[in-house]
Design a protein around this motif. Structure first.
Motif, PDB file in Angstrom:
ATOM      1  N   GLN A 229       0.830  -1.219   0.000  1.00 28.23           N
ATOM      2  CA  GLN A 229       0.000   0.000   0.000  1.00 28.23           C
ATOM      3  C   GLN A 229       0.862   1.266   0.000  1.00 28.23           C
ATOM      4  N   ARG A 230       1.705   1.396  -1.012  1.00 24.29           N
ATOM      5  CA  ARG A 230       2.557   2.578  -1.143  1.00 24.29           C
ATOM      6  C   ARG A 230       2.116   3.414  -2.344  1.00 24.29           C
ATOM      7  N   ASN A 231       2.007   4.710  -2.127  1.00 23.60           N
ATOM      8  CA  ASN A 231       1.590   5.598  -3.207  1.00 23.60           C
ATOM      9  C   ASN A 231       2.548   5.548  -4.389  1.00 23.60           C
ATOM     10  N   ALA A 232       3.831   5.369  -4.107  1.00 25.99           N
ATOM     11  CA  ALA A 232       4.836   5.334  -5.169  1.00 25.99           C
ATOM     12  C   ALA A 232       4.550   4.241  -6.196  1.00 25.99           C
ATOM     13  N   LEU A 233       3.886   3.187  -5.778  1.00 26.37           N
ATOM     14  CA  LEU A 233       3.582   2.095  -6.696  1.00 26.37           C
ATOM     15  C   LEU A 233       2.527   2.501  -7.723  1.00 26.37           C
ATOM     16  N   HIS A 234       1.676   3.454  -7.376  1.00 26.00           N
ATOM     17  CA  HIS A 234       0.740   3.989  -8.368  1.00 26.00           C
ATOM     18  C   HIS A 234       1.518   4.629  -9.521  1.00 26.00           C
ATOM     19  N   TYR A 235       2.571   5.370  -9.161  1.00 28.25           N
ATOM     20  CA  TYR A 235       3.389   5.985 -10.213  1.00 28.25           C
ATOM     21  C   TYR A 235       4.046   4.924 -11.084  1.00 28.25           C
ATOM     22  N   GLN A 236       4.564   3.874 -10.450  1.00 30.71           N
ATOM     23  CA  GLN A 236       5.245   2.836 -11.224  1.00 30.71           C
ATOM     24  C   GLN A 236       4.319   2.200 -12.254  1.00 30.71           C
ATOM     25  N   ILE A 237       3.082   1.934 -11.868  1.00 29.05           N
ATOM     26  CA  ILE A 237       2.128   1.355 -12.820  1.00 29.05           C
ATOM     27  C   ILE A 237       1.887   2.331 -13.965  1.00 29.05           C
ATOM     28  N   GLY A 238       1.680   3.600 -13.637  1.00 25.70           N
ATOM     29  CA  GLY A 238       1.470   4.603 -14.672  1.00 25.70           C
ATOM     30  C   GLY A 238       2.656   4.746 -15.596  1.00 25.70           C
ATOM     31  N   LYS A 239       3.832   4.650 -15.041  1.00 31.35           N
ATOM     32  CA  LYS A 239       5.059   4.758 -15.839  1.00 31.35           C
ATOM     33  C   LYS A 239       5.145   3.634 -16.869  1.00 31.35           C
ATOM     34  N   VAL A 240       4.914   2.399 -16.424  1.00 28.25           N
ATOM     35  CA  VAL A 240       4.978   1.259 -17.345  1.00 28.25           C
ATOM     36  C   VAL A 240       3.897   1.382 -18.422  1.00 28.25           C
ATOM     37  N   ALA A 241       2.688   1.761 -18.007  1.00 28.76           N
ATOM     38  CA  ALA A 241       1.601   1.922 -18.973  1.00 28.76           C
ATOM     39  C   ALA A 241       1.955   2.963 -20.027  1.00 28.76           C
ATOM     40  N   ALA A 242       2.539   4.075 -19.590  1.00 31.55           N
ATOM     41  CA  ALA A 242       2.878   5.158 -20.511  1.00 31.55           C
ATOM     42  C   ALA A 242       4.018   4.769 -21.442  1.00 31.55           C
ATOM     43  N   LEU A 256      -3.180   9.683 -11.607  1.00 33.22           N
ATOM     44  CA  LEU A 256      -4.024  10.690 -10.957  1.00 33.22           C
ATOM     45  C   LEU A 256      -4.123  10.422  -9.457  1.00 33.22           C
ATOM     46  N   THR A 257      -4.185   9.144  -9.090  1.00 36.73           N
ATOM     47  CA  THR A 257      -4.191   8.790  -7.669  1.00 36.73           C
ATOM     48  C   THR A 257      -2.878   9.187  -7.019  1.00 36.73           C
ATOM     49  N   TYR A 258      -1.764   8.957  -7.716  1.00 33.57           N
ATOM     50  CA  TYR A 258      -0.449   9.326  -7.194  1.00 33.57           C
ATOM     51  C   TYR A 258      -0.386  10.830  -6.924  1.00 33.57           C
ATOM     52  N   ILE A 259      -0.867  11.608  -7.877  1.00 29.33           N
ATOM     53  CA  ILE A 259      -0.835  13.066  -7.726  1.00 29.33           C
ATOM     54  C   ILE A 259      -1.726  13.506  -6.563  1.00 29.33           C
ATOM     55  N   THR A 260      -2.911  12.923  -6.456  1.00 30.30           N
ATOM     56  CA  THR A 260      -3.847  13.279  -5.387  1.00 30.30           C
ATOM     57  C   THR A 260      -3.267  12.971  -4.012  1.00 30.30           C
ATOM     58  N   ASN A 261      -2.584  11.839  -3.891  1.00 29.54           N
ATOM     59  CA  ASN A 261      -2.066  11.393  -2.598  1.00 29.54           C
ATOM     60  C   ASN A 261      -0.619  11.794  -2.358  1.00 29.54           C
ATOM     61  N   TYR A 262      -0.052  12.587  -3.252  1.00 34.28           N
ATOM     62  CA  TYR A 262       1.371  12.911  -3.194  1.00 34.28           C
ATOM     63  C   TYR A 262       1.742  13.622  -1.894  1.00 34.28           C
ATOM     64  N   THR A 263       2.858  13.187  -1.306  1.00 40.13           N
ATOM     65  CA  THR A 263       3.451  13.868  -0.155  1.00 40.13           C
ATOM     66  C   THR A 263       4.950  14.001  -0.399  1.00 40.13           C
ATOM     67  N   ALA A 264       5.592  14.762   0.446  1.00 36.44           N
ATOM     68  CA  ALA A 264       7.032  14.985   0.297  1.00 36.44           C
ATOM     69  C   ALA A 264       7.828  13.698   0.425  1.00 36.44           C
ATOM     70  N   SER A 265       7.254  12.680   1.048  1.00 31.89           N
ATOM     71  CA  SER A 265       7.968  11.414   1.212  1.00 31.89           C
ATOM     72  C   SER A 265       8.006  10.591  -0.075  1.00 31.89           C
ATOM     73  N   ASP A 266       7.179  10.942  -1.060  1.00 25.40           N
ATOM     74  CA  ASP A 266       7.202  10.242  -2.341  1.00 25.40           C
ATOM     75  C   ASP A 266       8.423  10.698  -3.131  1.00 25.40           C
ATOM     76  N   ALA A 267       9.202   9.741  -3.588  1.00 27.10           N
ATOM     77  CA  ALA A 267      10.497  10.056  -4.184  1.00 27.10           C
ATOM     78  C   ALA A 267      10.385  10.739  -5.543  1.00 27.10           C
ATOM     79  N   VAL A 268       9.332  10.435  -6.296  1.00 25.52           N
ATOM     80  CA  VAL A 268       9.208  10.959  -7.656  1.00 25.52           C
ATOM     81  C   VAL A 268       8.366  12.232  -7.645  1.00 25.52           C
ATOM     82  N   PRO A 269       8.899  13.360  -8.108  1.00 30.57           N
ATOM     83  CA  PRO A 269       8.115  14.610  -8.130  1.00 30.57           C
ATOM     84  C   PRO A 269       6.848  14.465  -8.965  1.00 30.57           C
ATOM     85  N   LYS A 270       5.834  15.261  -8.621  1.00 28.72           N
ATOM     86  CA  LYS A 270       4.573  15.224  -9.365  1.00 28.72           C
ATOM     87  C   LYS A 270       4.785  15.539 -10.845  1.00 28.72           C
TER      88      LYS A 270
END
Length: 317
Positions: A229-242, A256-270
């Motif tokens: 249950q890590r937000n960063a994994l939402h980005y990873q799925i989006g990255k592979v899809a793209a 979109l979920t990654y952006i909505t839930n983004y915090t400073a602890s997420d390694a990848v900038p929005k």
């Protein structure tokens, strides 16, 4: 030589001296130059303090001042030739210097790197990091310089005897490096079953991406998300899809979920999530949305060449 570098310079020492009480906090804040200054000042009056010398070597290492780090770690080795970790850190700094100089100069360093790691492993039968370093070193060295898959597997087996997860990951690394993806997949899956950390999942995901198997990559990331249950994994799925033009709707939703839930602890900038959304909309032939998202990416990080290149491509649609 990658795995051991993640652990090489992170201090594990707690100083009792008041002058050095803040050094650990400086490391945690990544204020490595300030840490260097504090420890250097302390050593002016306490030149033989072993703990301070090690901390100074770590501070130099974080700043990629390899010659300075080597000098400090050499002092540690000379002070106690039976300390495995001193040999390990010395070898690590030498190895990083070898990677930063010409191949010709590196040839004169590699022998000392190998000697240091071998000594660390000999002195401490339970030194996991030294064995990881040897696994990687023997795989990456050409045969003429002593590179050997069998020696890498020897230390991978030693790792497995100490920690099954590390052993499985090490064997996965060896077989991936040796272009045997089916065996690499087998051992990465064993690591996931045994330990299930994000590192284990990420190794398998990277293997699938490198083998041009994006569907398997997404499936594996989803399994990781179900467990961690890590937000960063939402980005990873989006990255592979793209990147692979697959499961675009899922990829878009995840970004979109990654952006909505983004915090400073997420390694990848929005900005990177906006960039991936732009890519997805290019695949969907939706120029207005693609342009919207790439402009958002550039507004946040204006100096990323791939962002500018993507905008140029969008404008030509």
């Amino acid at each position: 030589m990658n795995k051991f570098l993640l652990l090489l310079f992170f201090p594990t020492l707690i100083f009792g001296q008041p002058e050095l009480a803040d050094v650990d906090a400086l490391f945690q804040k990544k204020q490595f130059q300030k840490a260097e200054e504090v420890v250097s000042d302390y050593l002016q009056n306490n030149p033989n303090n072993i703990k301070a010398i090690e901390f100074l070597g770590d501070a130099y290492g974080h700043q990629k001042k390899w010659d300075d780090a080597i000098n400090q770690y050499q002092k540690l080795v000379n002070s106690n030739k039976n300390n495995a970790n001193y040999h390990y850190k010395y070898g690590g700094a030498l190895g990083m210097k070898a990677l930063s100089v010409s191949k010709l100069k590196a040839l004169g360093i590699i022998g000392d790197v190998k000697t240091a790691f071998l000594k660390a492993a000999e002195l401490d039968k339970n030194h996991i990091n030294a064995r990881w370093a040897l696994v990687e070193l023997y795989m990456q060295l050409p045969g003429i310089l002593g590179g050997s898959k069998s020696k890498s597997l020897k230390y991978a087996q030693q790792l497995e005897n100490l920690s099954k997860v590390d052993g499985y990951l090490a064997k996965g690394y060896v077989y991936e490096y040796d272009n045997a993806p089916e065996l690499a997949e087998k051992y990465y899956k064993m690591a996931i079953a045994e330990g299930g950390s994000l590192t284990c999942f990420n190794k398998l995901t990277t293997l699938y991406e490198n083998q041009n198997q994006p569907q398997k990559a997404i499936q594996n990331i989803e399994a990781a998300q179900q467990k961690h249950q890590r937000n960063a994994l939402h980005y990873q799925i989006g990255k592979v899809a793209a990147e692979y033009n697959i499961q675009l709707k899922k990829g878009e939703q995840c970004l979109l979920t990654y952006i909505t839930n983004y915090t400073a602890s997420d390694a990848v900038p929005k900005a990177w999530a906006h960039y991936r959304l732009a890519q997805i909309n290019v695949h969907k032939n939706n120029k207005p949305e693609a342009l919207k998202y790439i402009n958002l990416a550039i507004a946040e990080l204006p100096n990323i060449p791939s962002f500018k290149k993507q905008k140029e491509a969008i404008l030509k649609l």
